[in-house]
Design an enzyme around this catalytic site. Structure first.
Site, PDB file in Angstrom:
ATOM      1  CD  GLN A  80      -2.793   1.409   2.283  1.00 56.27           C
ATOM      2  OE1 GLN A  80      -2.278   1.772   3.324  1.00 56.27           O
ATOM      3  NE2 GLN A  80      -4.104   1.219   2.159  1.00 56.27           N
ATOM      4  CE1 TYR A  85      -3.283   9.217   7.489  1.00 52.09           C
ATOM      5  CE2 TYR A  85      -4.503   7.346   6.614  1.00 52.09           C
ATOM      6  CZ  TYR A  85      -3.887   7.987   7.672  1.00 52.09           C
ATOM      7  OH  TYR A  85      -3.878   7.406   8.926  1.00 52.09           O
ATOM      8  NE  ARG A 115      -8.374   0.398   2.969  1.00 55.63           N
ATOM      9  CZ  ARG A 115      -8.053   0.321   4.250  1.00 55.63           C
ATOM     10  NH1 ARG A 115      -7.082   1.060   4.760  1.00 55.63           N
ATOM     11  NH2 ARG A 115      -8.679  -0.511   5.051  1.00 55.63           N
ATOM     12  N   GLY A 133      -9.659  -6.544   8.559  1.00 56.53           N
ATOM     13  CA  GLY A 133      -8.576  -5.818   9.191  1.00 56.53           C
ATOM     14  C   GLY A 133      -8.253  -6.358  10.566  1.00 56.53           C
ATOM     15  NE  ARG A 134      -9.496  -1.788  14.972  1.00 55.86           N
ATOM     16  CZ  ARG A 134     -10.037  -0.853  15.720  1.00 55.86           C
ATOM     17  NH1 ARG A 134     -11.003  -1.179  16.578  1.00 55.86           N
ATOM     18  NH2 ARG A 134      -9.648   0.406  15.632  1.00 55.86           N
TER      19      ARG A 134
END
Length: 366
Positions: free
Chosen positions: A97, A183, A230, A325-326
């Site tokens: 990424q 971002y 993404r 993810g988590r």
């Protein structure tokens, strides 16, 4: 009906299943150099159809947190090569990424302690991670300065070069551009952070210009079949907001469609939080239809708070890949646990950011 465990061709890769490990910042790369411990961490999770690395800065300016990896120095590339070799030795596939945080940074992390950069000089009401005297902690971000238009081609080139180095030197199978979570690219896209009056601000085409220029450059450099993106249309992460995200993101996906990316990775709702964001309605099915109607063939990857039943439902409704993810923090063998319906390890939140093997490579497999 497609199953999570069915294979799928995604760009240049044949994935053995439709389970993706989402990018997860873990702050375990001192001096931005990936470590042998990171190689072990990713290799443990190689049974995923695809691994996507933690956010990796394309330049020193792009760094926003202490001890996150980079992709702009020889030692960083060598460190990542050890990681990708370890993943490939276990039969896995891994994308890098590519990340520029924009205003979500601190002067302590910037070259020569300069201000972070942004579309407009608006400080983010969020925090970043610093390490001082061996201890890490969250601190408010620094006030950014607005990027001059003459600097933007350099950022595009940073992403182009990082993509090339990722696949040719570091051994990644492809790259995912981080256009989400408040971002740099998200800051340019959204009205809450972009108050420019030049060709990169104002209208939707102008606000999308930097992202689209970057995606075209990367595709030209390494081929569309090794490139993903993404996005997060409505997440409030890092103090980000847009006045009207539906037409914005439908424009973006229509413009991206001719590139024939390997996939589009869509965070639904608030990153790491509710799937519905109060006051920020969004029609993800309409977005997917706009992507397909414009001729895109790439995989549609969904993300945010997925479990097995919700993932099965998403595949039935037209998704191609599901990113977790988590769950991957504490379950290196998540594919097999989902297949068996086995209990899941619970992650230790105290070890999410920084540290060593504890809460990183010591979670048990079945």
């Amino acid at each position: 009906m497609a199953s999570l465990f069915d294979p799928l061709q995604v760009g240049a890769l044949r994935l053995p299943n439709r389970i993706v490990m989402a990018p997860l910042t873990r702050n375990r790369a001192p001096d931005a150099i990936p470590t042998p411990l990171m190689a072990e961490y990713y290799a443990q999770r190689a049974s995923a159809g695809l691994l996507v690395s933690e956010g990796t800065a394309v330049s020193h300016q792009g760094q926003g947190y202490a001890d996150v990896p980079g992709l702009y120095g020889t030692e960083q590339l060598d460190g990542w090569k050890r990681v990708t070799d370890a993943v490939h030795a276990r039969g896995g596939r891994i994308y890098c990424q590519l990340w520029h945080v924009g205003r979500v940074s601190h002067v302590e992390l910037q070259p020569e302690h300069q201000q972070p950069v942004a579309p407009s000089p608006i400080t983010a009401k969020t925090k970043t991670w610093l390490v001082k005297d061996g201890a890490g902690g969250f601190v408010p971000t620094s006030e950014p300065r607005a990027l001059d238009a003459s600097e933007l081609p350099g950022i595009v080139q940073d992403f182009r070069h990082a993509a090339r180095h990722a696949v040719t030197s570091a051994g990644f199978d492809g790259v995912e551009v981080h256009g989400a979570n408040g971002y740099l690219f998200d800051q340019f896209l959204k009205t809450g952070t972009n108050q420019r009056r030049d060709d990169y601000g104002g209208s939707i085409p102008n606000r999308a210009r930097l992202l689209l220029e970057t995606m075209r450059a990367i595709v030209e450099e390494i081929g569309a079949d090794r490139v993903g993106l993404r996005i997060s249309p409505v997440t409030p992460a890092n103090d980000i907001v847009d006045a009207d995200p539906q037409p914005l993101f439908e424009y973006v996906v229509r413009q991206l469609a001719p590139l024939q990316l390997a996939y589009l990775h869509v965070i639904e709702g608030s990153t790491g939080g509710p799937r519905e964001v109060e006051g920020r309605p969004f029609e993800y099915e309409a977005l997917r239809k706009a992507w397909r109607a414009a001729g895109a063939k790439g995989a549609w990857m969904v993300n945010n708070a997925y479990d097995r039943p919700l993932a099965d439902q998403a595949l039935a409704e037209g998704a191609d890949l599901v990113a977790f993810g988590r769950l991957y923090i504490a379950n290196p063998d998540l594919v097999e646990r989902l297949r068996q319906g086995a209990p899941l390890n619970v992650p230790d939140r105290k070890t999410f950011y920084g540290g060593g093997a504890q809460g990183y490579t010591d979670y048990p497999a079945l």
